[in-house]
Design a protein around this motif. Structure first.
Motif, PDB file in Angstrom:
ATOM      1  N   SER A 158       0.834  -1.211   0.000  1.00 23.85           N
ATOM      2  CA  SER A 158       0.000   0.000   0.000  1.00 23.85           C
ATOM      3  C   SER A 158       0.859   1.246   0.000  1.00 23.85           C
ATOM      4  O   SER A 158       0.591   2.202  -0.749  1.00 23.85           O
ATOM      5  N   PHE A 159       1.893   1.267   0.840  1.00 22.75           N
ATOM      6  CA  PHE A 159       2.736   2.461   0.936  1.00 22.75           C
ATOM      7  C   PHE A 159       3.476   2.729  -0.368  1.00 22.75           C
ATOM      8  O   PHE A 159       3.460   3.852  -0.894  1.00 22.75           O
ATOM      9  N   PHE A 160       4.152   1.707  -0.896  1.00 20.11           N
ATOM     10  CA  PHE A 160       4.936   1.930  -2.115  1.00 20.11           C
ATOM     11  C   PHE A 160       4.035   2.266  -3.308  1.00 20.11           C
ATOM     12  O   PHE A 160       4.401   3.091  -4.145  1.00 20.11           O
ATOM     13  N   SER A 161       2.875   1.621  -3.388  1.00 21.67           N
ATOM     14  CA  SER A 161       1.947   1.930  -4.479  1.00 21.67           C
ATOM     15  C   SER A 161       1.455   3.367  -4.364  1.00 21.67           C
ATOM     16  O   SER A 161       1.372   4.099  -5.365  1.00 21.67           O
ATOM     17  N   TRP A 162       1.123   3.781  -3.150  1.00 24.47           N
ATOM     18  CA  TRP A 162       0.669   5.160  -2.921  1.00 24.47           C
ATOM     19  C   TRP A 162       1.764   6.167  -3.262  1.00 24.47           C
ATOM     20  O   TRP A 162       1.517   7.163  -3.946  1.00 24.47           O
ATOM     21  N   PHE A 163       2.974   5.902  -2.808  1.00 20.21           N
ATOM     22  CA  PHE A 163       4.087   6.825  -3.045  1.00 20.21           C
ATOM     23  C   PHE A 163       4.403   6.941  -4.531  1.00 20.21           C
ATOM     24  O   PHE A 163       4.598   8.045  -5.057  1.00 20.21           O
ATOM     25  N   LEU A 164       4.448   5.805  -5.218  1.00 24.86           N
ATOM     26  CA  LEU A 164       4.743   5.828  -6.651  1.00 24.86           C
ATOM     27  C   LEU A 164       3.648   6.517  -7.444  1.00 24.86           C
ATOM     28  O   LEU A 164       3.910   7.257  -8.396  1.00 24.86           O
ATOM     29  N   SER A 165       2.398   6.272  -7.048  1.00 20.63           N
ATOM     30  CA  SER A 165       1.281   6.912  -7.743  1.00 20.63           C
ATOM     31  C   SER A 165       1.311   8.416  -7.546  1.00 20.63           C
ATOM     32  O   SER A 165       1.039   9.195  -8.480  1.00 20.63           O
ATOM     33  N   LEU A 166       1.668   8.850  -6.340  1.00 20.04           N
ATOM     34  CA  LEU A 166       1.746  10.276  -6.042  1.00 20.04           C
ATOM     35  C   LEU A 166       2.819  10.953  -6.891  1.00 20.04           C
ATOM     36  O   LEU A 166       2.650  12.082  -7.365  1.00 20.04           O
ATOM     37  N   LEU A 167       3.940  10.248  -7.120  1.00 16.67           N
ATOM     38  CA  LEU A 167       5.030  10.817  -7.908  1.00 16.67           C
ATOM     39  C   LEU A 167       4.795  10.715  -9.410  1.00 16.67           C
ATOM     40  O   LEU A 167       5.177  11.615 -10.163  1.00 16.67           O
ATOM     41  N   ALA A 168       4.178   9.612  -9.837  1.00 15.33           N
ATOM     42  CA  ALA A 168       4.111   9.328 -11.273  1.00 15.33           C
ATOM     43  C   ALA A 168       2.924   9.963 -11.981  1.00 15.33           C
ATOM     44  O   ALA A 168       2.984  10.215 -13.195  1.00 15.33           O
ATOM     45  N   THR A 169       1.826  10.206 -11.261  1.00 15.64           N
ATOM     46  CA  THR A 169       0.622  10.693 -11.931  1.00 15.64           C
ATOM     47  C   THR A 169       0.803  12.058 -12.600  1.00 15.64           C
ATOM     48  O   THR A 169       0.436  12.221 -13.782  1.00 15.64           O
ATOM     49  N   PRO A 170       1.360  13.087 -11.918  1.00 13.98           N
ATOM     50  CA  PRO A 170       1.520  14.390 -12.612  1.00 13.98           C
ATOM     51  C   PRO A 170       2.397  14.318 -13.856  1.00 13.98           C
ATOM     52  O   PRO A 170       2.003  14.848 -14.921  1.00 13.98           O
ATOM     53  N   PRO A 171       3.579  13.678 -13.826  1.00 13.58           N
ATOM     54  CA  PRO A 171       4.376  13.590 -15.053  1.00 13.58           C
ATOM     55  C   PRO A 171       3.673  12.823 -16.165  1.00 13.58           C
ATOM     56  O   PRO A 171       3.812  13.175 -17.349  1.00 13.58           O
ATOM     57  N   ALA A 172       2.921  11.779 -15.787  1.00 15.62           N
ATOM     58  CA  ALA A 172       2.214  11.002 -16.805  1.00 15.62           C
ATOM     59  C   ALA A 172       1.174  11.854 -17.513  1.00 15.62           C
ATOM     60  O   ALA A 172       1.010  11.771 -18.744  1.00 15.62           O
ATOM     61  N   HIS A 173       0.473  12.685 -16.751  1.00 17.24           N
ATOM     62  CA  HIS A 173      -0.523  13.575 -17.367  1.00 17.24           C
ATOM     63  C   HIS A 173       0.150  14.650 -18.214  1.00 17.24           C
ATOM     64  O   HIS A 173      -0.380  15.043 -19.258  1.00 17.24           O
ATOM     65  N   ALA A 174       1.304  15.105 -17.780  1.00 16.58           N
ATOM     66  CA  ALA A 174       2.006  16.125 -18.556  1.00 16.58           C
ATOM     67  C   ALA A 174       2.493  15.583 -19.888  1.00 16.58           C
ATOM     68  O   ALA A 174       2.488  16.293 -20.907  1.00 16.58           O
ATOM     69  N   LEU A 175       2.908  14.301 -19.899  1.00 21.51           N
ATOM     70  CA  LEU A 175       3.441  13.715 -21.121  1.00 21.51           C
ATOM     71  C   LEU A 175       2.364  13.146 -22.035  1.00 21.51           C
ATOM     72  O   LEU A 175       2.431  13.287 -23.262  1.00 21.51           O
ATOM     73  N   LEU A 176       1.365  12.497 -21.445  1.00 26.42           N
ATOM     74  CA  LEU A 176       0.391  11.758 -22.254  1.00 26.42           C
ATOM     75  C   LEU A 176      -1.035  12.256 -22.096  1.00 26.42           C
ATOM     76  O   LEU A 176      -1.969  11.626 -22.600  1.00 26.42           O
ATOM     77  N   GLY A 177      -1.209  13.355 -21.368  1.00 24.23           N
ATOM     78  CA  GLY A 177      -2.572  13.841 -21.130  1.00 24.23           C
ATOM     79  C   GLY A 177      -3.340  14.165 -22.390  1.00 24.23           C
ATOM     80  O   GLY A 177      -4.556  13.989 -22.456  1.00 24.23           O
ATOM     81  N   GLY A 178      -2.643  14.628 -23.418  1.00 23.53           N
ATOM     82  CA  GLY A 178      -3.332  14.966 -24.649  1.00 23.53           C
ATOM     83  C   GLY A 178      -3.417  13.831 -25.639  1.00 23.53           C
ATOM     84  O   GLY A 178      -4.010  13.979 -26.708  1.00 23.53           O
ATOM     85  N   VAL A 179      -2.827  12.669 -25.276  1.00 19.75           N
ATOM     86  CA  VAL A 179      -2.807  11.523 -26.194  1.00 19.75           C
ATOM     87  C   VAL A 179      -3.819  10.467 -25.785  1.00 19.75           C
ATOM     88  O   VAL A 179      -4.561   9.942 -26.626  1.00 19.75           O
ATOM     89  N   LEU A 180      -3.870  10.156 -24.521  1.00 17.28           N
ATOM     90  CA  LEU A 180      -4.751   9.107 -24.019  1.00 17.28           C
ATOM     91  C   LEU A 180      -5.913   9.709 -23.240  1.00 17.28           C
ATOM     92  O   LEU A 180      -5.763  10.764 -22.608  1.00 17.28           O
ATOM     93  N   PRO A 181      -7.068   9.045 -23.252  1.00 17.81           N
ATOM     94  CA  PRO A 181      -8.185   9.492 -22.407  1.00 17.81           C
ATOM     95  C   PRO A 181      -7.776   9.470 -20.938  1.00 17.81           C
ATOM     96  O   PRO A 181      -6.975   8.649 -20.506  1.00 17.81           O
ATOM     97  N   SER A 182      -8.324  10.394 -20.183  1.00 21.54           N
ATOM     98  CA  SER A 182      -7.947  10.534 -18.777  1.00 21.54           C
ATOM     99  C   SER A 182      -8.182   9.252 -17.993  1.00 21.54           C
ATOM    100  O   SER A 182      -7.334   8.833 -17.187  1.00 21.54           O
ATOM    101  N   TRP A 183      -9.325   8.576 -18.221  1.00 23.74           N
ATOM    102  CA  TRP A 183      -9.641   7.373 -17.453  1.00 23.74           C
ATOM    103  C   TRP A 183      -8.659   6.255 -17.768  1.00 23.74           C
ATOM    104  O   TRP A 183      -8.245   5.499 -16.879  1.00 23.74           O
TER     105      TRP A 183
END
Length: 274
Positions: A119-144
């Motif tokens: 739970s901790f590592f998944s939460w920490f990685l998700s917290l770090l990875a979600t903003p960069p992922a949206h910055a890179l692929l937000g306009g390519v893939l649907p948000s969901w």
């Protein structure tokens, strides 16, 4: 703090935030002694009266967390599905053995510890990875789709990292079974009392851990004193004492037999009949 709360309450991090809330509450109860570390492995809640209900409610929340992780594992694929079921099953053994979870390093680790780390590592990685992922692929893939993919990848990465992290902890959770009365037959103990009579006496037996204090007697006249070795011949359940004898009567070849518990027990039984 608003951006931080927005981040931890946004999908997919919100799923792991919920899991972290349950985990933190659980460990708080462990610290105050309300529940045991093996709660999800069949442990019991030690609350009294109204506290029992609170502990039972938390146990249900913990099992729900395991079920959530199981569901996430199913979505990751067939291999992770098998691992998730192992974590969420009610008939799960006290430790996770076999399958992909064993391969990842969770075998021999209490389920509560494993779930907490995942739970901790998944939460920490998700917290770090979600903003960069949206910055890179937000306009390519649907948000969901993007959020679901990031959440699943973070869960899988959390499994792998947790499996590596818990491996050094495995010896801490090894359950060592204390030797039974029969296994002490033919073993050598050390007299701790000033002497041993047919009514009382004390000895210690070293098992490599904390050791044992034994009530011992000797039906024959003897010169046993503090620090002397003695051979355990039998156990009297009615008196809760061990019958012992000095080892000075043993021949050199018989002394060698004491190193083998099976041969030592046979020697003790033979001596007890004489």
């Amino acid at each position: 703090m608003t951006p931080f709360f927005d981040a931890i309450l946004a999908f997919p991090t919100a799923i792991f935030t919920t899991a972290m809330g349950v985990v933190l509450t659980y460990w708080l109860f462990v610290i105050i002694g309300a529940v045991g570390i093996d709660l999800l492995d069949g442990g019991h809640v030690d609350f009294e009266s109204g506290g029992k209900a609170l502990g039972a409610a938390f146990e249900g929340g913990g099992k729900a967390l395991a079920g959530t992780l199981e569901g996430g594992a199913k979505a990751a694929g067939e291999a992770i599905q098998g691992g998730g079921k192992a974590m969420g099953a009610h008939d799960h053994d006290a430790h996770m053995e076999g399958g992909i979870l064993s391969t990842l390093g969770f075998a021999g680790i209490p389920l509560t510890v494993s779930v907490s780390l995942v739970s901790f590592f998944s939460w920490f990685l998700s917290l770090l990875a979600t903003p960069p992922a949206h910055a890179l692929l937000g306009g390519v893939l649907p948000s969901w789709l993007l959020n679901s993919t990031v959440g699943m990848l973070c869960f899988i990465a959390g499994l792998v990292i947790s499996g590596v992290a818990v491996r050094p902890l495995r010896p801490v959770f090894v359950a060592r079974k204390a030797p039974g009365r029969d296994s002490l037959m033919g073993r050598v103990c050390t007299i701790s009392s000033g002497g041993v009579t047919d009514r009382n006496g004390h000895a210690t037996f070293e098992d490599g851990e904390a050791g044992f204090i034994l009530n011992v007697v000797c039906s024959k006249k003897n010169g046993l004193k503090r620090g002397d070795p003695a051979l355990v011949l039998s156990y009297d359940a009615q008196r809760d004492v061990y019958e012992v004898e000095p080892v000075d009567w043993l021949l050199p070849e018989e002394m060698d037999q004491l190193r083998d518990p099976t041969r030592a027990a046979a020697l003790a039984r033979s001596r007890a009949r004489t």
